[in-house]
Motif scaffolding. Structure first.
Motif, PDB file in Angstrom:
ATOM      1  N   SER A   9     -31.702 -27.891  35.965  1.00  0.00           N
ATOM      2  CA  SER A   9     -31.522 -28.638  34.722  1.00  0.00           C
ATOM      3  C   SER A   9     -32.392 -28.062  33.608  1.00  0.00           C
ATOM      4  O   SER A   9     -31.935 -27.885  32.475  1.00  0.00           O
ATOM      5  CB  SER A   9     -31.873 -30.108  34.946  1.00  0.00           C
ATOM      6  OG  SER A   9     -31.907 -30.804  33.725  1.00  0.00           O
ATOM      7  N   THR A  10     -33.631 -27.739  33.938  1.00  0.00           N
ATOM      8  CA  THR A  10     -34.560 -27.192  32.957  1.00  0.00           C
ATOM      9  C   THR A  10     -34.078 -25.840  32.444  1.00  0.00           C
ATOM     10  O   THR A  10     -34.033 -25.599  31.234  1.00  0.00           O
ATOM     11  CB  THR A  10     -35.963 -27.059  33.583  1.00  0.00           C
ATOM     12  OG1 THR A  10     -36.396 -28.351  34.009  1.00  0.00           O
ATOM     13  CG2 THR A  10     -36.956 -26.487  32.596  1.00  0.00           C
ATOM     14  N   ILE A  42     -30.235 -24.275  24.573  1.00  0.00           N
ATOM     15  CA  ILE A  42     -31.013 -24.252  23.325  1.00  0.00           C
ATOM     16  C   ILE A  42     -30.974 -22.856  22.708  1.00  0.00           C
ATOM     17  O   ILE A  42     -30.756 -22.705  21.503  1.00  0.00           O
ATOM     18  CB  ILE A  42     -32.460 -24.715  23.576  1.00  0.00           C
ATOM     19  CG1 ILE A  42     -32.487 -26.218  23.888  1.00  0.00           C
ATOM     20  CG2 ILE A  42     -33.360 -24.403  22.378  1.00  0.00           C
ATOM     21  CD1 ILE A  42     -33.823 -26.723  24.404  1.00  0.00           C
ATOM     22  N   VAL A  43     -31.180 -21.833  23.523  1.00  0.00           N
ATOM     23  CA  VAL A  43     -31.127 -20.450  23.023  1.00  0.00           C
ATOM     24  C   VAL A  43     -29.732 -20.151  22.465  1.00  0.00           C
ATOM     25  O   VAL A  43     -29.598 -19.572  21.375  1.00  0.00           O
ATOM     26  CB  VAL A  43     -31.515 -19.444  24.131  1.00  0.00           C
ATOM     27  CG1 VAL A  43     -31.208 -18.012  23.718  1.00  0.00           C
ATOM     28  CG2 VAL A  43     -32.985 -19.606  24.498  1.00  0.00           C
ATOM     29  N   VAL A  55     -29.303 -21.750  19.069  1.00  0.00           N
ATOM     30  CA  VAL A  55     -30.007 -21.019  18.012  1.00  0.00           C
ATOM     31  C   VAL A  55     -29.201 -19.785  17.605  1.00  0.00           C
ATOM     32  O   VAL A  55     -29.030 -19.511  16.412  1.00  0.00           O
ATOM     33  CB  VAL A  55     -31.432 -20.634  18.470  1.00  0.00           C
ATOM     34  CG1 VAL A  55     -32.078 -19.657  17.503  1.00  0.00           C
ATOM     35  CG2 VAL A  55     -32.294 -21.879  18.628  1.00  0.00           C
ATOM     36  N   VAL A  56     -28.686 -19.053  18.590  1.00  0.00           N
ATOM     37  CA  VAL A  56     -27.888 -17.857  18.294  1.00  0.00           C
ATOM     38  C   VAL A  56     -26.634 -18.230  17.505  1.00  0.00           C
ATOM     39  O   VAL A  56     -26.300 -17.583  16.493  1.00  0.00           O
ATOM     40  CB  VAL A  56     -27.521 -17.108  19.596  1.00  0.00           C
ATOM     41  CG1 VAL A  56     -26.482 -16.024  19.343  1.00  0.00           C
ATOM     42  CG2 VAL A  56     -28.765 -16.524  20.233  1.00  0.00           C
ATOM     43  N   ILE A  57     -25.948 -19.284  17.920  1.00  0.00           N
ATOM     44  CA  ILE A  57     -24.743 -19.722  17.212  1.00  0.00           C
ATOM     45  C   ILE A  57     -25.084 -20.144  15.790  1.00  0.00           C
ATOM     46  O   ILE A  57     -24.353 -19.827  14.847  1.00  0.00           O
ATOM     47  CB  ILE A  57     -24.036 -20.858  17.989  1.00  0.00           C
ATOM     48  CG1 ILE A  57     -23.368 -20.296  19.237  1.00  0.00           C
ATOM     49  CG2 ILE A  57     -23.017 -21.568  17.110  1.00  0.00           C
ATOM     50  CD1 ILE A  57     -22.792 -21.345  20.170  1.00  0.00           C
ATOM     51  N   THR A  58     -26.190 -20.829  15.604  1.00  0.00           N
ATOM     52  CA  THR A  58     -26.607 -21.269  14.271  1.00  0.00           C
ATOM     53  C   THR A  58     -26.887 -20.075  13.366  1.00  0.00           C
ATOM     54  O   THR A  58     -26.488 -20.066  12.194  1.00  0.00           O
ATOM     55  CB  THR A  58     -27.853 -22.166  14.365  1.00  0.00           C
ATOM     56  OG1 THR A  58     -27.549 -23.297  15.188  1.00  0.00           O
ATOM     57  CG2 THR A  58     -28.295 -22.642  12.993  1.00  0.00           C
ATOM     58  N   LEU A  95     -15.458 -22.297  16.733  1.00  0.00           N
ATOM     59  CA  LEU A  95     -15.292 -22.024  18.163  1.00  0.00           C
ATOM     60  C   LEU A  95     -16.439 -22.613  18.992  1.00  0.00           C
ATOM     61  O   LEU A  95     -16.256 -22.936  20.165  1.00  0.00           O
ATOM     62  CB  LEU A  95     -15.179 -20.529  18.413  1.00  0.00           C
ATOM     63  CG  LEU A  95     -13.924 -19.843  17.866  1.00  0.00           C
ATOM     64  CD1 LEU A  95     -13.995 -18.345  18.100  1.00  0.00           C
ATOM     65  CD2 LEU A  95     -12.679 -20.436  18.496  1.00  0.00           C
ATOM     66  N   SER A  96     -17.600 -22.759  18.368  1.00  0.00           N
ATOM     67  CA  SER A  96     -18.747 -23.304  19.098  1.00  0.00           C
ATOM     68  C   SER A  96     -18.508 -24.743  19.550  1.00  0.00           C
ATOM     69  O   SER A  96     -19.105 -25.188  20.526  1.00  0.00           O
ATOM     70  CB  SER A  96     -20.016 -23.211  18.258  1.00  0.00           C
ATOM     71  OG  SER A  96     -19.974 -24.112  17.173  1.00  0.00           O
ATOM     72  N   MET A  97     -17.626 -25.458  18.864  1.00  0.00           N
ATOM     73  CA  MET A  97     -17.305 -26.816  19.299  1.00  0.00           C
ATOM     74  C   MET A  97     -16.746 -26.799  20.719  1.00  0.00           C
ATOM     75  O   MET A  97     -17.063 -27.672  21.527  1.00  0.00           O
ATOM     76  CB  MET A  97     -16.313 -27.475  18.336  1.00  0.00           C
ATOM     77  CG  MET A  97     -16.914 -27.779  16.981  1.00  0.00           C
ATOM     78  SD  MET A  97     -15.815 -28.714  15.902  1.00  0.00           S
ATOM     79  CE  MET A  97     -14.447 -27.599  15.717  1.00  0.00           C
ATOM     80  N   PHE A  98     -15.933 -25.798  21.037  1.00  0.00           N
ATOM     81  CA  PHE A  98     -15.378 -25.683  22.380  1.00  0.00           C
ATOM     82  C   PHE A  98     -16.459 -25.298  23.394  1.00  0.00           C
ATOM     83  O   PHE A  98     -16.434 -25.750  24.532  1.00  0.00           O
ATOM     84  CB  PHE A  98     -14.228 -24.671  22.398  1.00  0.00           C
ATOM     85  CG  PHE A  98     -13.058 -25.091  21.561  1.00  0.00           C
ATOM     86  CD1 PHE A  98     -12.244 -26.137  21.953  1.00  0.00           C
ATOM     87  CD2 PHE A  98     -12.801 -24.457  20.357  1.00  0.00           C
ATOM     88  CE1 PHE A  98     -11.167 -26.541  21.179  1.00  0.00           C
ATOM     89  CE2 PHE A  98     -11.729 -24.854  19.565  1.00  0.00           C
ATOM     90  CZ  PHE A  98     -10.920 -25.893  19.976  1.00  0.00           C
ATOM     91  N   VAL A  99     -17.401 -24.492  22.946  1.00  0.00           N
ATOM     92  CA  VAL A  99     -18.521 -24.124  23.815  1.00  0.00           C
ATOM     93  C   VAL A  99     -19.339 -25.365  24.162  1.00  0.00           C
ATOM     94  O   VAL A  99     -19.678 -25.595  25.323  1.00  0.00           O
ATOM     95  CB  VAL A  99     -19.414 -23.048  23.150  1.00  0.00           C
ATOM     96  CG1 VAL A  99     -20.686 -22.825  23.944  1.00  0.00           C
ATOM     97  CG2 VAL A  99     -18.648 -21.752  22.972  1.00  0.00           C
ATOM     98  N   TYR A 100     -19.640 -26.172  23.154  1.00  0.00           N
ATOM     99  CA  TYR A 100     -20.429 -27.387  23.404  1.00  0.00           C
ATOM    100  C   TYR A 100     -19.661 -28.392  24.256  1.00  0.00           C
ATOM    101  O   TYR A 100     -20.252 -29.093  25.076  1.00  0.00           O
ATOM    102  CB  TYR A 100     -20.888 -28.013  22.093  1.00  0.00           C
ATOM    103  CG  TYR A 100     -21.883 -27.147  21.359  1.00  0.00           C
ATOM    104  CD1 TYR A 100     -23.006 -26.636  22.010  1.00  0.00           C
ATOM    105  CD2 TYR A 100     -21.694 -26.805  20.034  1.00  0.00           C
ATOM    106  CE1 TYR A 100     -23.915 -25.827  21.352  1.00  0.00           C
ATOM    107  CE2 TYR A 100     -22.596 -26.001  19.367  1.00  0.00           C
ATOM    108  CZ  TYR A 100     -23.705 -25.519  20.031  1.00  0.00           C
ATOM    109  OH  TYR A 100     -24.607 -24.724  19.375  1.00  0.00           O
TER     110      TYR A 100
END
Length: 116
Positions: free
Chosen positions: A45-46, A53-54, A57-60, A75-80
Motif C-alpha cells: 500500500s505504501t 503520487i509520483v 506529479v508527472v501528469i501535472t 486521459l489522466s482521468m482514465f488513469v485515476y
C-alpha cells in the motif's frame, strides 16, 4: 485468521492498510512487527501510494504543456479511474486473505518491509 496488535483480524487490518494509503501503510509497518500478511499489504500500500503520487506529479507537469498537456490531462482521468479500481481490487484481495502481488510494486514492498 489471526489477530493483529490492534485487536482486529489480519484481513481487516490489511484492508485498512490500503484504505488510508501511505499513512495507514506506514503505521501498520511500524506497529505490526510479527504478522507477515499485514506487513506485506501495508508495505505494498505504501509503495503503491508513493508511485501514484509520483505519477500525479508527472501528469501535472506534463499538463502544463499547451495542447499535448491538455490531452494528457483528459486521459489522466482514465488513469485515476484505473488506480481507483486497482485500489478496490487490492482491498478485496486483502479481505479475502490473499497476498496478491503487484508486478514491480511488490518487489519494492518486500524491500520496504525489510526496513521496518
Amino acid at each position: 485468521m489471526s489477530e493483529t496488535k490492534i485487536g482486529l483480524s489480519e484481513n481487516i487490518t490489511a484492508v485498512i492498510a490500503y484504505f488510508f494509503g501511505l499513512i495507514s501503510g506506514l503505521i501498520f509497518l511500524v506497529i505490526e512487527k510479527e504478522n507477515k500478511f499485514v506487513r506485506f499489504h501495508a508495505a505494498q500500500s505504501t509503495v503503491l501510494t508513493i508511485a501514484v503520487i509520483v505519477l500525479s506529479v508527472v501528469i501535472t507537469i506534463i499538463a502544463l504543456i499547451p495542447i499535448i498537456g491538455w490531452i494528457i490531462a483528459i486521459l489522466s482521468m482514465f488513469v485515476y479511474l484505473a488506480v481507483f479500481v486497482l485500489w478496490l481490487f487490492l482491498m478485496y484481495k486483502a479481505f479475502s486473505g490473499e497476498m496478491y502481488r503487484l508486478p514491480m510494486i511488490a518487489d519494492y514492498a518486500d524491500k520496504l518491509e525489510g526496513m521496518f
